[in-house]
Design a protein around this motif. Structure first.
Motif, short mmCIF file in Angstrom:
data_model
loop_
_atom_site.label_atom_id
_atom_site.label_comp_id
_atom_site.label_asym_id
_atom_site.label_seq_id
_atom_site.Cartn_x
_atom_site.Cartn_y
_atom_site.Cartn_z
N MET A 107 7.16 -6.29 7.58
CA MET A 107 5.94 -5.55 7.87
C MET A 107 4.88 -5.86 6.81
O MET A 107 3.73 -6.16 7.13
CB MET A 107 6.19 -4.05 7.92
CG MET A 107 4.94 -3.22 8.20
SD MET A 107 5.22 -1.46 8.08
CE MET A 107 5.50 -1.28 6.32
N ASP A 110 3.70 -9.46 7.17
CA ASP A 110 2.69 -9.56 8.23
C ASP A 110 1.34 -9.04 7.76
O ASP A 110 0.29 -9.63 8.08
CB ASP A 110 3.15 -8.76 9.46
CG ASP A 110 4.18 -9.51 10.29
OD1 ASP A 110 4.47 -10.67 9.97
OD2 ASP A 110 4.71 -8.92 11.25
N MET A 111 1.35 -7.96 7.00
CA MET A 111 0.09 -7.41 6.51
C MET A 111 -0.57 -8.36 5.52
O MET A 111 -1.80 -8.52 5.52
CB MET A 111 0.32 -6.05 5.84
CG MET A 111 0.46 -4.89 6.82
SD MET A 111 -0.94 -4.75 7.95
CE MET A 111 -2.31 -4.54 6.83
N ASN A 113 -0.35 -11.53 5.66
CA ASN A 113 -0.87 -12.57 6.54
C ASN A 113 -2.19 -12.14 7.19
O ASN A 113 -3.18 -12.87 7.16
CB ASN A 113 0.20 -12.84 7.61
CG ASN A 113 -0.27 -13.75 8.72
OD1 ASN A 113 -0.87 -14.77 8.47
ND2 ASN A 113 0.00 -13.35 9.95
N PRO A 149 -4.37 -4.38 12.04
CA PRO A 149 -3.20 -5.14 11.58
C PRO A 149 -1.98 -4.28 11.26
O PRO A 149 -0.85 -4.70 11.49
CB PRO A 149 -3.72 -5.84 10.32
CG PRO A 149 -5.16 -6.06 10.60
CD PRO A 149 -5.60 -4.83 11.35
N TRP A 150 -2.20 -3.05 10.73
CA TRP A 150 -1.05 -2.17 10.46
C TRP A 150 -0.30 -1.87 11.75
O TRP A 150 0.94 -1.89 11.79
CB TRP A 150 -1.51 -0.87 9.81
CG TRP A 150 -1.70 -0.94 8.33
CD1 TRP A 150 -2.87 -0.90 7.64
CD2 TRP A 150 -0.68 -1.06 7.32
NE1 TRP A 150 -2.65 -0.99 6.29
CE2 TRP A 150 -1.31 -1.08 6.06
CE3 TRP A 150 0.72 -1.14 7.38
CZ2 TRP A 150 -0.61 -1.21 4.87
CZ3 TRP A 150 1.43 -1.26 6.18
CH2 TRP A 150 0.76 -1.29 4.95
N ALA A 153 1.41 -5.18 13.01
CA ALA A 153 2.52 -5.55 12.14
C ALA A 153 3.74 -4.68 12.41
O ALA A 153 4.88 -5.19 12.48
CB ALA A 153 2.10 -5.43 10.67
N ASN A 154 3.54 -3.37 12.56
CA ASN A 154 4.67 -2.48 12.83
C ASN A 154 5.32 -2.78 14.17
O ASN A 154 6.55 -2.78 14.29
CB ASN A 154 4.21 -1.02 12.77
CG ASN A 154 4.20 -0.48 11.36
OD1 ASN A 154 5.22 -0.06 10.83
ND2 ASN A 154 3.04 -0.47 10.72
N ASN A 156 5.27 -5.64 15.81
CA ASN A 156 5.91 -6.95 15.73
C ASN A 156 7.26 -6.86 15.03
O ASN A 156 8.28 -7.37 15.52
CB ASN A 156 5.00 -7.93 14.99
CG ASN A 156 5.69 -9.24 14.69
OD1 ASN A 156 6.10 -9.96 15.58
ND2 ASN A 156 5.81 -9.57 13.41
N ILE A 207 1.88 -14.59 15.49
CA ILE A 207 1.43 -13.62 14.49
C ILE A 207 0.96 -14.33 13.23
O ILE A 207 0.00 -13.91 12.56
CB ILE A 207 2.56 -12.62 14.16
CG1 ILE A 207 2.87 -11.73 15.37
CG2 ILE A 207 2.20 -11.75 12.96
CD1 ILE A 207 1.77 -10.79 15.76
#
Length: 317
Positions: A107, A110-111, A113, A149-150, A153-154, A156, A207
């Motif tokens: 997570m 991803d954030m 990113n 994005p939060w 990301a969660n 994903n 992503i």
């Protein structure tokens, strides 16, 4: 849930980095402890400096403070567990604990990113449309660029965690790594991992690719805009605001691609460990140094924060 879908492994053994002779183990422990402390302290100082200096209440520093928060949390998902296991001379992590660690690790990855992509867009607007910067990068829009994005990301990471939870682990539970990473877990599974690998190479790749494409496009436009600046000093100033960001982008995407977007047959424990150390420990630690050493405004704010001795030690009357 059928019995075939249930994992017979209740815990995993994280073999970690401390498999060398005793003297080298102690050296690695001290090294990673200092790197972790530098990561947390450095990123927290950046957050504090930005929050206390009104001159830094701009979109660029708003995104940087969010990146610093994510980096501090990112490193905290793996290094403390590794250090604790070394102190307690234990290698175990429960099955649920392994999935939880994996969830938060990716997570925050991803954030990282997404925020790198958002920061590239911010630089694009600042360099290519400076007269419209304040009207485009409003407080509400900046909030959406972070909140969106939060959520993504969660969702994903939840998908990949659920896919991992459905696998069976029937025999070997030794992970040749210092945290619960996807490639070694897929190798240990006695289930068909085709769906997991396809989702990583398709949905997971998207992503990563979408923000990366946003970064590339932004810097193409930035480069074209900078080339039109007549003075060399002006060109250097424009590029200097982007250099730190580009350094982080290169390090982050290079190591991520090496680990996760190659066929599982090409992975080796040594290469994966080296690459993951780079993006889980080294990159978050370098963030405060890269962004502060070349930024006069941020250096001034950091000096102001550190110079407040009463913040650390109350002065007696």
């Amino acid at each position: 849930m059928s019995k075939a879908n249930q994992s017979s492994v209740s815990e995993f053994l994280l073999l970690g980095l401390f498999r060398q002779p005793q003297q080298q183990q102690q050296l690695l422990f001290v090294l990673f402890l200092n790197m972790y402390l530098a990561t947390v302290l450095g990123n927290l100082l950046i957050i504090l400096a930005i929050s206390t200096d009104s001159r830094l209440h701009t979109p660029m520093y708003f995104f940087l403070s969010n990146l610093s928060f994510v980096d501090a949390c990112f490193s905290s998902t793996t290094v403390p567990k590794m250090l604790t296991n070394h102190i307690l001379e234990s290698q175990s992590i429960s099955f649920s604990g392994c999935l939880t660690q994996m969830y938060f690790l990716f997570m925050f990855a991803d954030m990282d990113n997404f925020l790198l992509g958002v920061m590239a867009y911010d630089r694009f607007v600042a360099v290519c449309h400076p007269l419209h910067y304040t009207t485009k990068m409003t407080l509400r829009f900046c909030g959406l660029l972070v909140a969106g994005p939060w959520v993504i990301a969660n969702l994903n990471v939840l998908l990949h965690t659920l896919l991992m939870a459905r696998l069976s682990f029937c025999a070997d539970n030794r992970i040749p790594h210092y945290f619960c990473d996807v490639p070694p877990l897929l190798k240990l599974s006695c289930s068909d991992t085709y769906l997991n690998e396809m989702m990583i190479l398709t949905e997971g790749a998207l992503i990563m690719i979408i923000p990366f494409v946003c970064i590339l496009v932004s810097y193409v436009y930035i480069t074209c805009a900078v080339q039109r600046i007549p003075s060399t000093k002006g060109k250097w100033k424009a590029f200097s605001t982007c250099g730190s960001h580009l350094a982080m982008v290169s390090l982050f995407y290079g190591t991520i691609t090496a680990v996760y977007f190659n066929p599982s047959s090409s992975h080796s424990a040594e290469k994966d460990t080296a690459a993951t150390v780079m993006y889980t420990v080294v990159t978050p630690m370098l963030n405060p140094f890269i962004y502060s050493l070349r930024n006069k405004d941020l250096k001034r704010a950091l000096t102001k924060v550190i110079g407040r001795k009463r913040f650390f030690f109350p002065v007696k009357a």
